[in-house]
Scaffold this motif. Structure first.
Motif, PDB file in Angstrom:
ATOM      1  N   HIS A 148       0.871  -1.172   0.000  1.00 53.68           N
ATOM      2  CA  HIS A 148       0.000   0.000   0.000  1.00 53.68           C
ATOM      3  C   HIS A 148       0.908   1.223   0.000  1.00 53.68           C
ATOM      4  CE1 HIS A 148      -3.548  -2.446   0.978  1.00 53.68           C
ATOM      5  NE2 HIS A 148      -2.773  -3.111   1.825  1.00 53.68           N
ATOM      6  N   HIS A 173      -9.227  -0.893  -3.702  1.00 59.24           N
ATOM      7  CA  HIS A 173      -8.259   0.198  -3.575  1.00 59.24           C
ATOM      8  C   HIS A 173      -8.936   1.567  -3.532  1.00 59.24           C
ATOM      9  CE1 HIS A 173      -4.922   2.833  -4.514  1.00 59.24           C
ATOM     10  NE2 HIS A 173      -5.510   3.191  -5.626  1.00 59.24           N
ATOM     11  N   CYS A 221      -3.902  -1.495  -4.884  1.00 55.08           N
ATOM     12  CA  CYS A 221      -3.629  -2.611  -3.989  1.00 55.08           C
ATOM     13  C   CYS A 221      -4.700  -3.689  -4.049  1.00 55.08           C
ATOM     14  CB  CYS A 221      -3.476  -2.094  -2.566  1.00 55.08           C
ATOM     15  SG  CYS A 221      -4.922  -1.175  -2.012  1.00 55.08           S
ATOM     16  N   CYS A 230      -4.519   5.860  -0.324  1.00 55.27           N
ATOM     17  CA  CYS A 230      -3.620   4.751  -0.643  1.00 55.27           C
ATOM     18  C   CYS A 230      -3.143   4.981  -2.064  1.00 55.27           C
ATOM     19  CB  CYS A 230      -4.307   3.396  -0.527  1.00 55.27           C
ATOM     20  SG  CYS A 230      -3.153   2.066  -0.933  1.00 55.27           S
ATOM     21  N   MET A 246      -9.960   2.728  -0.153  1.00 52.17           N
ATOM     22  CA  MET A 246      -8.976   2.693   0.922  1.00 52.17           C
ATOM     23  C   MET A 246      -8.532   4.124   1.217  1.00 52.17           C
ATOM     24  SD  MET A 246      -5.629   0.383   1.332  1.00 52.17           S
ATOM     25  CE  MET A 246      -4.502   0.604   2.700  1.00 52.17           C
ATOM     26  N   GLN A 274      -1.034   3.213  -3.930  1.00 52.81           N
ATOM     27  CA  GLN A 274      -0.631   2.066  -4.748  1.00 52.81           C
ATOM     28  C   GLN A 274      -1.890   1.257  -5.031  1.00 52.81           C
ATOM     29  OE1 GLN A 274       2.083   1.318  -6.178  1.00 52.81           O
ATOM     30  NE2 GLN A 274       3.855   1.922  -4.967  1.00 52.81           N
TER      31      GLN A 274
HETATM   32 CU   LIG Z   1      -4.026   0.122  -0.426  1.00 49.23          CU
END
Ligand SMILES: [Cu+2]
Length: 260
Positions: free
Chosen positions: A177, A232, A228, A224, A235, A226
């Motif tokens: 992350h 995502h 993920c 976040c 997040m 990245q």
């Molecule tokens: Cu993430």
């Protein structure tokens, strides 16, 4: 200069250095863009077919373009060695002394940020993977450990005191992350198997930023950064920057609500 670049409002003590670097890089790139663009137009006109019907076998004899290339390389080397690397080293190495800073552990998981405070005693309690429960104990804190009794945890809510060095120890439970708070100019990957410390000093409270931006709903957001997994997009966490007194009150109140 950075207000022209549309950067989010700055809210940390160290972020100005990053902004200055972003500004300088853009300025040099603008000079390069105008320079190369101008040269391109000059070459189109100077070497047009009507003026140059037959290709010249030897071509350009002057060394001006070589000197220009060297000058550009020197400027880029100065940017990299003189500005970027020292700034990066300062961001990575010069962590504030732990006794002056607030230490917070932030653990990413699909798809949430778990925040762990040591609580009023300043000691992080023991954690154990066998106690881990996604709903009731996402960090596996052992509440029988005396140091863990007052440990405060939150999900997707990071509370921080203003003008105090913060050290965030970043971890991940599953995949990579990335902890990004644009207003603090902070972004760091959370990598499974590693504990990565990052440090910054938030210097504008959420309340003050609401007045400054004229947006009564303004929130610092932990994005976040990245990709993920499927969740995502959701997040996201929030950072509340409070005055030192408000932060201490909040932490004490939270610690009080914990079951003995
Ligand atoms: Cu993430």
């Amino acid at each position: 200069m950075t207000q022209w670049l549309g950067l989010p409002p700055l809210a940390s003590a160290q972020g100005g250095q990053s902004d200055a670097l972003i500004g300088w890089t853009h300025l040099f790139m603008l000079v390069l863009f105008v320079g190369w663009g101008g040269f391109f137009v000059y070459a189109l006109i100077r070497f047009r077919r009507s003026r140059q019907p037959v290709a010249d076998y030897t071509g350009v004899k002057s060394h001006t373009s070589s000197y220009l290339e060297v000058a550009v390389a020197v400027v880029e080397a100065v940017l990299l060695l003189g500005f970027s690397i020292p700034l990066w080293a300062a961001r990575v190495d010069h962590a504030p002394p732990a006794n002056e800073a607030l230490l917070v552990e932030v653990t990413g998981e699909q798809f949430a940020w778990n925040v762990h405070y040591a609580g009023p005693d300043g000691k992080f309690g023991r954690t154990d993977i066998s106690l881990l429960d996604l709903q009731s104990n996402p960090l596996g804190i052992d509440r029988n450990d005396p140091a863990a009794k007052d440990d405060v945890t939150t999900v997707n809510q990071l509370y921080l005191p203003v003008n105090k060095p913060i050290i965030v120890k970043l971890r991940s439970k599953d995949v990579i992350h990335s902890f990004g708070v644009p207003e603090f100019r902070v972004k760091q990957d959370a990598v499974p198997g590693f504990t990565i410390p990052i440090h910054f000093i938030p210097n504008v409270t959420t309340a003050e930023m609401r007045t400054r931006t004229g947006n009564p709903e303004f929130q610092y957001e932990i994005a976040c950064a990245q990709l993920c997994g499927l969740g995502h997009y959701r997040m996201r966490g929030f950072v509340s920057v409070k005055t030192d007194a408000d932060f201490k009150n909040w932490l004490a109140e939270e610690a009080k609500t914990l079951k003995p």
